[in-house]
Design a protein around this motif. Structure first.
Motif, PDB file in Angstrom:
ATOM      1  N   MET A   1       0.833  -1.167   0.000  1.00 18.70           N
ATOM      2  CA  MET A   1       0.000   0.000   0.000  1.00 18.70           C
ATOM      3  C   MET A   1       0.879   1.232   0.000  1.00 18.70           C
ATOM      4  O   MET A   1       1.941   1.221   0.599  1.00 18.70           O
ATOM      5  N   ALA A   2       0.395   2.247  -0.671  1.00 21.24           N
ATOM      6  CA  ALA A   2       1.168   3.487  -0.709  1.00 21.24           C
ATOM      7  C   ALA A   2       0.227   4.668  -0.914  1.00 21.24           C
ATOM      8  O   ALA A   2      -0.889   4.510  -1.401  1.00 21.24           O
ATOM      9  N   ARG A   3       0.717   5.840  -0.548  1.00 18.53           N
ATOM     10  CA  ARG A   3      -0.025   7.074  -0.793  1.00 18.53           C
ATOM     11  C   ARG A   3       0.882   8.019  -1.575  1.00 18.53           C
ATOM     12  O   ARG A   3       2.024   8.264  -1.196  1.00 18.53           O
ATOM     13  N   ALA A  35      -8.986  -1.898   3.147  1.00 22.86           N
ATOM     14  CA  ALA A  35      -9.995  -2.940   2.944  1.00 22.86           C
ATOM     15  C   ALA A  35      -9.628  -3.807   1.743  1.00 22.86           C
ATOM     16  O   ALA A  35      -9.726  -5.038   1.795  1.00 22.86           O
ATOM     17  N   ASP A  36      -9.207  -3.184   0.644  1.00 22.42           N
ATOM     18  CA  ASP A  36      -8.795  -3.936  -0.538  1.00 22.42           C
ATOM     19  C   ASP A  36      -7.581  -4.806  -0.236  1.00 22.42           C
ATOM     20  O   ASP A  36      -7.539  -5.976  -0.606  1.00 22.42           O
ATOM     21  N   PHE A  37      -6.593  -4.229   0.445  1.00 29.78           N
ATOM     22  CA  PHE A  37      -5.382  -4.974   0.784  1.00 29.78           C
ATOM     23  C   PHE A  37      -5.716  -6.205   1.629  1.00 29.78           C
ATOM     24  O   PHE A  37      -5.241  -7.302   1.350  1.00 29.78           O
ATOM     25  N   LEU A  38      -6.561  -6.029   2.642  1.00 34.06           N
ATOM     26  CA  LEU A  38      -6.921  -7.152   3.509  1.00 34.06           C
ATOM     27  C   LEU A  38      -7.708  -8.212   2.749  1.00 34.06           C
ATOM     28  O   LEU A  38      -7.506  -9.415   2.962  1.00 34.06           O
ATOM     29  N   ASP A  39      -8.577  -7.783   1.853  1.00 34.43           N
ATOM     30  CA  ASP A  39      -9.333  -8.730   1.043  1.00 34.43           C
ATOM     31  C   ASP A  39      -8.402  -9.552   0.157  1.00 34.43           C
ATOM     32  O   ASP A  39      -8.532 -10.771   0.052  1.00 34.43           O
ATOM     33  N   GLN A  44      -5.417 -14.604  -0.983  1.00 29.57           N
ATOM     34  CA  GLN A  44      -4.148 -15.306  -1.192  1.00 29.57           C
ATOM     35  C   GLN A  44      -3.966 -16.406  -0.153  1.00 29.57           C
ATOM     36  O   GLN A  44      -3.536 -17.519  -0.479  1.00 29.57           O
ATOM     37  N   HIS A  45      -4.320 -16.117   1.086  1.00 34.67           N
ATOM     38  CA  HIS A  45      -4.207 -17.110   2.156  1.00 34.67           C
ATOM     39  C   HIS A  45      -5.114 -18.306   1.859  1.00 34.67           C
ATOM     40  O   HIS A  45      -4.706 -19.457   1.995  1.00 34.67           O
ATOM     41  N   ARG A  46      -6.340 -18.032   1.433  1.00 36.14           N
ATOM     42  CA  ARG A  46      -7.281 -19.112   1.121  1.00 36.14           C
ATOM     43  C   ARG A  46      -6.775 -19.947  -0.054  1.00 36.14           C
ATOM     44  O   ARG A  46      -6.895 -21.172  -0.058  1.00 36.14           O
ATOM     45  N   LYS A  47      -6.202 -19.305  -1.042  1.00 33.66           N
ATOM     46  CA  LYS A  47      -5.643 -20.027  -2.188  1.00 33.66           C
ATOM     47  C   LYS A  47      -4.561 -21.009  -1.717  1.00 33.66           C
ATOM     48  O   LYS A  47      -4.526 -22.166  -2.144  1.00 33.66           O
ATOM     49  N   LEU A  48      -3.703 -20.572  -0.816  1.00 33.18           N
ATOM     50  CA  LEU A  48      -2.658 -21.446  -0.296  1.00 33.18           C
ATOM     51  C   LEU A  48      -3.245 -22.591   0.530  1.00 33.18           C
ATOM     52  O   LEU A  48      -2.769 -23.724   0.461  1.00 33.18           O
TER      53      LEU A  48
END
Length: 65
Positions: A1-3, A35-39, A44-48
Motif C-alpha cells: 500500500m502506498a499514498r 480494505a482492498d489490501f486485507l481482502d 491469497q491465504h485461502r488459495k494457499l
C-alpha cells in the motif's frame, strides 16, 4: 500500500522488487485501500490453504503431489 499525491493504492511487488502493473489499484482514501489490501491478503491465504488441502488429499490417495 502506498499514498502518493493524495491517492492511496495497493499493488504487488514481484521478486525483482518491481510493481506488477496489473495489480495496481487506486483508492480515494486510506480505509478503502486497507480494505482492498486485507481482502487480497485473505484471498491469497485461502488459495494457499486450498493448494495444501489438495496436496494432502493426493498424498492420502497415493497420487504424486
Amino acid at each position: 500500500m502506498a499514498r502518493r499525491d493524495g491517492v492511496w493504492s495497493t499493488f504487488y511487488i514481484d521478486e525483482r522488487a518491481a510493481v506488477e502493473e496489473a495489480s495496481l489499484h487506486a483508492f480515494p482514501d486510506e480505509v478503502s485501500a486497507v480494505a482492498d489490501f486485507l481482502d487480497r491478503l485473505r484471498s491469497q491465504h485461502r488459495k494457499l490453504e486450498i493448494q495444501d488441502e489438495l496436496r494432502d488429499r493426493r498424498r492420502r490417495a497415493g497420487e504424486p503431489s
